[in-house]
Design an enzyme around this catalytic site. Structure first.
Site, PDB file in Angstrom:
ATOM      1  CG  HIS A  92       5.999   5.859  -5.396  1.00  0.00           C
ATOM      2  ND1 HIS A  92       6.669   5.386  -6.474  1.00  0.00           N
ATOM      3  CD2 HIS A  92       5.778   5.023  -4.504  1.00  0.00           C
ATOM      4  CE1 HIS A  92       7.202   4.394  -6.135  1.00  0.00           C
ATOM      5  NE2 HIS A  92       6.851   3.888  -5.357  1.00  0.00           N
TER       6      HIS A  92
ATOM      7  CE  LYS B 248       3.445  -2.149  -9.454  1.00  0.00           C
ATOM      8  NZ  LYS B 248       4.001  -3.659  -9.183  1.00  0.00           N
TER       9      LYS B 248
END
Ligand code: PAF
Length: 278
Positions: free
Chosen positions: A36, A148
């Site tokens: 993140h 991802k």
């Protein structure tokens, strides 16, 4: 850094001092990790202001237990985002996102029938709806999504295009642990032995990629490589392990289609996904 909890406060934070310049947006469900923070870095380097949202979106969980067990630690997340130089964090509650009477849903057809869409019915309807809402609320120039969740990235790109949302969807390569495991908030729930075993997922992807690089073009042979490598870890249950066209997520229609290897598997009660370009 401002932490805001309502759409009204968000709007004030973004328009308070006149024109805010370009806005980069990183939507998250919290339980932040280096993946993140890498999205945040990308946003900060290309925009004047970076907004991060933290919202564990109930409508994208097809399993109540999974939603309940999803890791949450707002205080830690806010501290990480402060250190990362984020300007505004939007932390709405469920009523703010889905007020009483909410009845409009965004469904992306085709792309969502396979892989995650097949194994997690309703998941992408929840993702597409919340991402559309968040993009409407934040109105960023650019929004950042990790590769991802490859299928999610394709779904978001499609909805932004189809709904003519004026935003650039930026895909960012997966950040991995030193042993290759893709960073994920769900990794927090792996116990010691499951964590050790989980590395087989990235090993299987790397093995298929190595075969492809060595000249293997037969999709069945590449998929066998995925399955054979995964089978070396008895603690893991494979949900899917496939080679698909990277853009359509269907079986490759031609020999020069761009390919992606994708895996979903359960280990120690945790469902993990990962993928790699070939
Ligand atoms: O990838 C996620 O964390 C979520 O699916 C997203 C994009 C924040 C929507 O809830």
């Amino acid at each position: 850094m401002q932490v805001v909890r309502t759409t009204e406060a968000l709007r004030l934070a973004l328009t308070g001092d006149g024109a805010p310049g370009s806005i980069g947006f990183v939507p998250t469900m919290g339980a932040l990790h280096s993946g993140h923070l890498h999205l945040v870095e990308q946003s900060r380097s290309a925009n004047d202001i970076t907004v991060v949202s933290i919202f564990v979106n109930p409508s994208q969980f097809n399993n109540a237990q999974d939603l309940e067990r999803y890791p949450r630690d707002e205080q830690r997340d806010v501290a990480l985002l402060t250190d990362a130089g984020v300007d505004v964090v939007f932390v709405p509650n469920t009523a703010e996102m889905y007020p009483p009477g909410f009845s409009t849903w965004v469904t992306v057809e085709g792309l969502t029938n396979v892989l995650e869409g097949e194994f997690r019915p309703g998941h992408f309807r929840g993702v597409a709806t919340v991402v559309t809402l968040l993009l409407q609320m934040v109105r960023p120039q650019r929004a950042y999504f990790g590769e991802k969740d490859w299928q999610q990235l394709l779904v978001v790109r499609r909805l932004a295009r189809d709904l003519m949302l004026d935003v650039e969807i930026v895909g960012v390569p997966t950040v991995r642990e030193p042993d290759g495991l893709a960073m994920s908030s769900r990794n927090e729930r792996l116990d010691h032995s499951a964590r050790r075993a989980a590395v087989v997922i990235s090993q299987a992807l790397a093995a298929a990629q190595a075969e492809y690089t060595a000249g293997e073009r037969d999709h069945d042979a590449l998929e066998r490589k995925l399955h054979n490598t995964l089978a070396q870890e008895p603690a893991l249950t494979t949900e899917y392990a496939l080679i698909t066209d990277a853009n359509t997520l269907q079986a490759p229609a031609s020999s020069n289609a761009p390919l992606r290897a994708l895996i979903a598997a359960h280990i120690g009660g945790v469902r993990l996904i990962d993928n790699i370009p070939l």
